[in-house]
Design an enzyme around this catalytic site. Structure first.
Site, PDB file in Angstrom:
ATOM      1  N   SER A 200      -7.182   3.918   9.678  1.00 23.28           N
ATOM      2  CA  SER A 200      -7.934   3.966   8.431  1.00 23.28           C
ATOM      3  C   SER A 200      -7.291   3.053   7.378  1.00 23.28           C
ATOM      4  O   SER A 200      -7.960   2.219   6.748  1.00 23.28           O
ATOM      5  CB  SER A 200      -7.975   5.420   7.949  1.00 23.28           C
ATOM      6  OG  SER A 200      -8.482   5.514   6.656  1.00 23.28           O
TER       7      SER A 200
ATOM      8  N   ASP B  60     -14.770   3.116   8.667  1.00 22.52           N
ATOM      9  CA  ASP B  60     -13.800   4.041   8.068  1.00 22.52           C
ATOM     10  C   ASP B  60     -14.481   4.992   7.096  1.00 22.52           C
ATOM     11  O   ASP B  60     -14.100   6.153   6.985  1.00 22.52           O
ATOM     12  CB  ASP B  60     -12.688   3.262   7.353  1.00 22.52           C
ATOM     13  CG  ASP B  60     -11.680   4.223   6.734  1.00 22.52           C
ATOM     14  OD1 ASP B  60     -11.058   4.980   7.490  1.00 22.52           O
ATOM     15  OD2 ASP B  60     -11.548   4.241   5.497  1.00 22.52           O
TER      16      ASP B  60
ATOM     17  N   ARG C  16     -13.768  13.263   8.960  1.00 21.20           N
ATOM     18  CA  ARG C  16     -12.426  13.861   9.117  1.00 21.20           C
ATOM     19  C   ARG C  16     -12.150  14.858   8.003  1.00 21.20           C
ATOM     20  O   ARG C  16     -11.541  15.903   8.213  1.00 21.20           O
ATOM     21  CB  ARG C  16     -11.365  12.748   9.100  1.00 21.20           C
ATOM     22  CG  ARG C  16     -11.337  11.920  10.374  1.00 21.20           C
ATOM     23  CD  ARG C  16     -10.530  10.648  10.178  1.00 21.20           C
ATOM     24  NE  ARG C  16      -9.155  10.924   9.805  1.00 21.20           N
ATOM     25  CZ  ARG C  16      -8.395  10.089   9.096  1.00 21.20           C
ATOM     26  NH1 ARG C  16      -8.864   8.923   8.684  1.00 21.20           N
ATOM     27  NH2 ARG C  16      -7.165  10.408   8.806  1.00 21.20           N
TER      28      ARG C  16
ATOM     29  N   HIS D 161       0.854  -1.183   0.000  1.00 17.39           N
ATOM     30  CA  HIS D 161       0.000   0.000   0.000  1.00 17.39           C
ATOM     31  C   HIS D 161       0.889   1.231   0.000  1.00 17.39           C
ATOM     32  O   HIS D 161       1.870   1.300   0.738  1.00 17.39           O
ATOM     33  CB  HIS D 161      -0.906   0.016   1.239  1.00 17.39           C
ATOM     34  CG  HIS D 161      -1.840   1.180   1.264  1.00 17.39           C
ATOM     35  ND1 HIS D 161      -3.002   1.229   0.518  1.00 17.39           N
ATOM     36  CD2 HIS D 161      -1.786   2.363   1.925  1.00 17.39           C
ATOM     37  CE1 HIS D 161      -3.611   2.381   0.722  1.00 17.39           C
ATOM     38  NE2 HIS D 161      -2.893   3.089   1.565  1.00 17.39           N
TER      39      HIS D 161
ATOM     40  N   LYS E 152      -8.581  -1.308   6.425  1.00 18.34           N
ATOM     41  CA  LYS E 152      -8.951  -1.777   5.075  1.00 18.34           C
ATOM     42  C   LYS E 152      -8.028  -2.898   4.631  1.00 18.34           C
ATOM     43  O   LYS E 152      -8.454  -3.871   4.010  1.00 18.34           O
ATOM     44  CB  LYS E 152      -8.921  -0.597   4.101  1.00 18.34           C
ATOM     45  CG  LYS E 152     -10.082   0.376   4.355  1.00 18.34           C
ATOM     46  CD  LYS E 152     -10.021   1.617   3.514  1.00 18.34           C
ATOM     47  CE  LYS E 152      -9.003   2.589   4.028  1.00 18.34           C
ATOM     48  NZ  LYS E 152      -9.163   3.983   3.617  1.00 18.34           N
TER      49      LYS E 152
HETATM   50  N1  URA Z   1      -5.527   7.066   3.255  1.00 20.99           N
HETATM   51  C1  URA Z   1      -6.484   6.416   3.939  1.00 20.99           C
HETATM   52  O1  URA Z   1      -6.977   5.379   3.516  1.00 20.99           O
HETATM   53  N2  URA Z   1      -6.872   6.937   5.118  1.00 20.99           N
HETATM   54  C2  URA Z   1      -6.353   8.064   5.643  1.00 20.99           C
HETATM   55  O2  URA Z   1      -6.737   8.460   6.719  1.00 20.99           O
HETATM   56  C3  URA Z   1      -5.365   8.740   4.903  1.00 20.99           C
HETATM   57  C4  URA Z   1      -4.959   8.215   3.707  1.00 20.99           C
END
Ligand code: URA
Length: 436
Positions: free
Chosen positions: A186, A164, A171, A85, A190
């Protein structure tokens, strides 16, 4: 449990209990009459933003957010599942290169990706520039694709980490995005939902990155490694430079072309090297080869064309037109291009990744709201990069545009996105630091 008491705990710099975190996450996943309203959620987000979280709190928050939705169950496949990622950059197309390379080396790669938001691109948008390519796979299709190719490229379904989705949207509008524990939870919630055992993080740092300084990037990388490990993942994180676009092509369809060229062995050195190193770490985390051998295996998959073959078959398997591999005219393209040239002799000393990314966005290649459409064809090719010598009249940027209005918005940014000096700049390392 009263929401006000939970907020007060964090407001007064206390440590939230697992039960308090669970109540917050349950409420975020589904506002269900439990007494939590959106204003409670945002107040707690701000308290976390201001006062932080301990590693134990962040680890629990991450787990609770992952458990708020569906997790892929890939146990029936056996083998090791590892993903990569990136925190997002300009021209960052490594997923399209390293996914096929790692899969060709035997790693299962369930790559659940996102769309571009703001000035940085998203893997799903790049893939969708391939005519017919379907990123909306069901769980069954993900498993079938992984069984056939060891790699599946797909988007997040609404059932994945729903907490999320709510928290990120809140946010975004309450100035609480830039919080290390919230970003960590976050991202990792995932990733945990993918059913993986290992994760390689590419934390970008510099002008074109979400985290602009080394110390911010290091704090995020450190948090991701600790919290991922606490949740049972084998983790490694590379902090990599994002001052200058990665590779030369920026824009969805253009980035697919550069990825294919890289898999054919003709890629730019920065993109090729970063993709090889990240894929090698995936091979290592999968337990297929130790570090000393993993890189050689990946280079062999690149040289033999095995990675390119996985990408070709992946396009076929997911409904795309595989002719794009050999003939780029099957990808969306614009009929209009314009050049940004220099009037100086010297060396390119800087190229501002953020400005190039915003220019590509203004050309129509990015979205400002999640529901916006994009133009896959537009973008920018960096014909000269830092360290390269130029003469008056040489091209710095080749701009692929659709309409004059978007071009007018993009051109001033590109004109100010590079500098020419008398001497070449000191070489900058691409991999700034590694944590594992
Ligand atoms: N990418 C994400 O998936 N979440 C965040 O909070 C910031 C970047």
């Amino acid at each position: 449990m009263r929401p006000g008491d939970v907020i007060q705990t964090k407001r007064d710099r206390g440590e939230l209990s697992p039960a308090q975190i669970d109540a917050f996450v349950r409420a975020a996943a589904r506002l269900d009459g439990s007494g939590w309203e959106k204003y409670h959620l945002t107040a707690l987000l701000m308290a976390i933003y201001l006062n932080g979280m301990t590693p134990a709190e962040t680890a629990h928050l991450t787990r609770a957010m992952a458990d708020s939705g569906k997790r892929l169950d890939l146990a029936e496949l056996g083998g090791s599942k590892v993903d990569k990622h990136s925190t997002g950059g300009v021209g960052d197309k490594t997923s399209l290169v390293l996914g096929p390379l790692a899969a060709a080396c035997g790693v299962f790669v369930p790559m659940m990706s996102g769309r571009g938001l703001g000035h940085s691109g998203g893997t799903l948008d790049k893939l969708e520039s391939i005519p017919g390519f379907n990123v909306n796979l069901t769980e069954e299709q993900v498993i079938d694709t992984l069984r056939a190719l060891k790699m599946a490229l797909f988007g997040q379904t609404p059932e994945v980490a729903p907490a999320d989705k709510t928290l990120y949207a809140l946010r975004d509008v309450t100035a609480t995005v830039e919080s290390i524990p919230l970003i960590t939870a976050s991202i990792l919630s995932k990733k945990l939902s993918e059913g993986i055992g290992g994760l390689v993080m590419d934390v970008k740092t510099g002008r074109g990155a979400f985290m602009k300084t080394h110390s911010q990037s290091r704090a995020l990388a450190d948090s991701l490694v600790k919290v991922g490990t606490a949740n049972g993942l084998c983790m490694c994180a590379l902090i990599t430079a994002m001052d200058t676009p990665l590779g030369r092509y920026v824009g969805n369809s253009l980035e697919v072309i550069e990825s294919i060229e890289t898999l054919k062995g003709n890629g730019p050195s920065d993109l090729t090297e970063l993709s090889v190193i990240l894929a090698a770490r995936m091979v290592e985390l999968a337990g297929i080869a130790p570090r000393a051998e993993a890189e050689g295996k990946v280079r062999e998959a690149l040289a033999s064309g095995a990675g390119l073959d996985v990408f070709r078959r992946s396009i076929e398997q997911q409904g795309g037109d595989p002719r794009v591999i050999d003939d780029y005219s099957h990808l969306p393209h614009t009929s209009s291009t314009v050049l940004v040239t220099t009037d100086r002799t010297g060396y390119v000393t800087t190229m501002d990744a953020e400005k190039v990314g915003i220019a590509a966005h203004r050309l129509g290649g990015g979205r400002s709201r999640a529901e916006d459409g994009i133009d896959h064809a537009v973008g920018v090719i960096c014909r000269a990069k830092p360290g390269e010598r130029v003469r008056p009249g040489d091209t710095i940027f080749e701009v692929h545009y659709r309409d004059g209005a978007s071009l007018v918005n993009a051109m001033p940014l590109l004109a100010s996105a590079f500098e020419i000096g008398d001497a070449p700049p000191a070489p900058q390392p691409l991999i700034v630091e590694e944590l594992s």
